[in-house]
Design a protein around this motif. Sequence first.
Motif, PDB file in Angstrom:
ATOM      1  N   LYS A  61       0.826  -1.212   0.000  1.00  0.00           N
ATOM      2  CA  LYS A  61       0.000   0.000   0.000  1.00  0.00           C
ATOM      3  C   LYS A  61       0.861   1.263   0.000  1.00  0.00           C
ATOM      4  N   TYR A  62       1.986   1.213   0.729  1.00  0.00           N
ATOM      5  CA  TYR A  62       2.900   2.363   0.741  1.00  0.00           C
ATOM      6  C   TYR A  62       3.468   2.605  -0.664  1.00  0.00           C
ATOM      7  N   ALA A  63       3.878   1.524  -1.320  1.00  0.00           N
ATOM      8  CA  ALA A  63       4.430   1.646  -2.671  1.00  0.00           C
ATOM      9  C   ALA A  63       3.376   2.170  -3.640  1.00  0.00           C
ATOM     10  N   GLU A  64       2.160   1.644  -3.522  1.00  0.00           N
ATOM     11  CA  GLU A  64       1.077   2.078  -4.423  1.00  0.00           C
ATOM     12  C   GLU A  64       0.833   3.580  -4.287  1.00  0.00           C
ATOM     13  N   LYS A  65       0.831   4.070  -3.046  1.00  0.00           N
ATOM     14  CA  LYS A  65       0.623   5.511  -2.808  1.00  0.00           C
ATOM     15  C   LYS A  65       1.727   6.341  -3.437  1.00  0.00           C
ATOM     16  N   ASN A  66       2.910   5.735  -3.562  1.00  0.00           N
ATOM     17  CA  ASN A  66       4.060   6.448  -4.136  1.00  0.00           C
ATOM     18  C   ASN A  66       4.281   6.111  -5.611  1.00  0.00           C
ATOM     19  N   ASN A  67       3.202   5.634  -6.243  1.00  0.00           N
ATOM     20  CA  ASN A  67       3.200   5.378  -7.686  1.00  0.00           C
ATOM     21  C   ASN A  67       4.239   4.340  -8.117  1.00  0.00           C
ATOM     22  N   ILE A  68       4.402   3.311  -7.289  1.00  0.00           N
ATOM     23  CA  ILE A  68       5.301   2.202  -7.608  1.00  0.00           C
ATOM     24  C   ILE A  68       4.454   0.961  -7.866  1.00  0.00           C
ATOM     25  N   GLU A  69       4.700   0.287  -8.973  1.00  0.00           N
ATOM     26  CA  GLU A  69       3.973  -0.939  -9.284  1.00  0.00           C
ATOM     27  C   GLU A  69       4.494  -2.068  -8.394  1.00  0.00           C
ATOM     28  N   VAL A  70       3.584  -2.907  -7.905  1.00  0.00           N
ATOM     29  CA  VAL A  70       3.951  -3.947  -6.926  1.00  0.00           C
ATOM     30  C   VAL A  70       3.635  -5.337  -7.468  1.00  0.00           C
ATOM     31  N   TYR A  71       4.552  -6.265  -7.213  1.00  0.00           N
ATOM     32  CA  TYR A  71       4.309  -7.688  -7.463  1.00  0.00           C
ATOM     33  C   TYR A  71       4.593  -8.438  -6.163  1.00  0.00           C
ATOM     34  N   ILE A  72       3.575  -9.098  -5.630  1.00  0.00           N
ATOM     35  CA  ILE A  72       3.712  -9.895  -4.411  1.00  0.00           C
ATOM     36  C   ILE A  72       3.762 -11.360  -4.811  1.00  0.00           C
ATOM     37  N   VAL A  73       4.833 -12.063  -4.444  1.00  0.00           N
ATOM     38  CA  VAL A  73       4.951 -13.484  -4.783  1.00  0.00           C
ATOM     39  C   VAL A  73       4.675 -14.309  -3.535  1.00  0.00           C
ATOM     40  N   THR A  74       3.651 -15.177  -3.614  1.00  0.00           N
ATOM     41  CA  THR A  74       3.204 -15.914  -2.436  1.00  0.00           C
ATOM     42  C   THR A  74       2.468 -17.180  -2.844  1.00  0.00           C
ATOM     43  N   GLY A  75       2.355 -18.100  -1.899  1.00  0.00           N
ATOM     44  CA  GLY A  75       1.508 -19.274  -2.121  1.00  0.00           C
ATOM     45  C   GLY A  75       0.204 -19.151  -1.354  1.00  0.00           C
ATOM     46  N   ASP A  76      -0.007 -17.990  -0.711  1.00  0.00           N
ATOM     47  CA  ASP A  76      -1.155 -17.777   0.171  1.00  0.00           C
ATOM     48  C   ASP A  76      -2.212 -16.923  -0.531  1.00  0.00           C
ATOM     49  N   LYS A  77      -3.378 -17.513  -0.766  1.00  0.00           N
ATOM     50  CA  LYS A  77      -4.448 -16.808  -1.482  1.00  0.00           C
ATOM     51  C   LYS A  77      -5.024 -15.631  -0.695  1.00  0.00           C
ATOM     52  N   ASP A  78      -4.754 -15.563   0.614  1.00  0.00           N
ATOM     53  CA  ASP A  78      -5.227 -14.409   1.396  1.00  0.00           C
ATOM     54  C   ASP A  78      -4.705 -13.095   0.808  1.00  0.00           C
TER      55      ASP A  78
END
Length: 231
Positions: free
Chosen positions: A118-135
Motif C-alpha cells: 500500500k505504501y508503494a502504491e501511494k508512491n506510484n510504484i507498481e507492486v508484485y507480491i509473490v506468495t503461495g497464500d491466497k489471502d
Amino acid sequence: MERLLILDSNSLLNRAFYAIPALTNKDGLYTNAVYGFANMLFKMKEDLKPDYIAAAFDRKAPTFRHLEYGDYKAGRKKMPEELREQFPLVKELLNLMAIDIFEIDGYEADDIIGSLAKYAEKNNIEVYIVTGDKDALQLASKNINVVITKKGVSEVAIYNEENFINDFGVTPTQFIDVKGLMGDKSDNIPGVPGVGEKTAYKLIQTYGSIEEVLKNIDNIAGKKLKENLEN
C-alpha cells in the motif's frame, strides 16, 4: 513506473520444501527449500526486472491475532526441523544479494506485505507480491499484482484487480467478506456453519458484503442458512 517485488518468504520456503525432493550439502544440511526459493527469486528478477526487492518473514513471537483469538492457527503442524534449518541460509543469501529483510514481533509477514504494498502504491510504484497464500489476493488492485504459486515453484497465476474480478466474480475487497463467511481451515478460523466456498461467493456476489447479507436476511432461501447467518 518503478517496480517493487515483495517475497512472502515463509510461504515460498514452505512450498519449495515440499515441492523439491530432499537435497543436502556435504555437511548434511538440507538445502531443497533454499534451492527452490532461489530459483523462484531469480525467475521473478528476470521476468519482472524490479527496481526494488523486499523479503518479508514471520517471527516466532505471538501476533496480535493470537492474543485476540487463542485458537488462531491451533492444530497446525509444527515446522519440520529440515525446513527450519534452511531459514538462516536463505537470510544469508538475501543479505549477500543486498535484499532487505522485513520482520516484526507481533505481526505476520502478511501484515508487512500489505503495508509495503500500500505504501508503494501511494508512491506510484507498481507492486508484485509473490506468495503461495491466497489471502494476499485481497490486496490486488490496478497497481498491485499478486503472483500466486500454483504448482511447485514454477507455475504461477498473476492477478490484478481486473482479472481477479473476471475470475472470481467479486472484488478483492469483497474477497475478505467471502473468507469471513466461509472461514479459513488453515488458520483455524471458523466461518458460518454450513457456509462453504460456493455459498460464500454466491452471497457476496448477490449482496456485496456481510452487512448487506444480514440486512437482506429475509430474502435468503433456506431456514437453516438464515438461522446460521443470524447466529
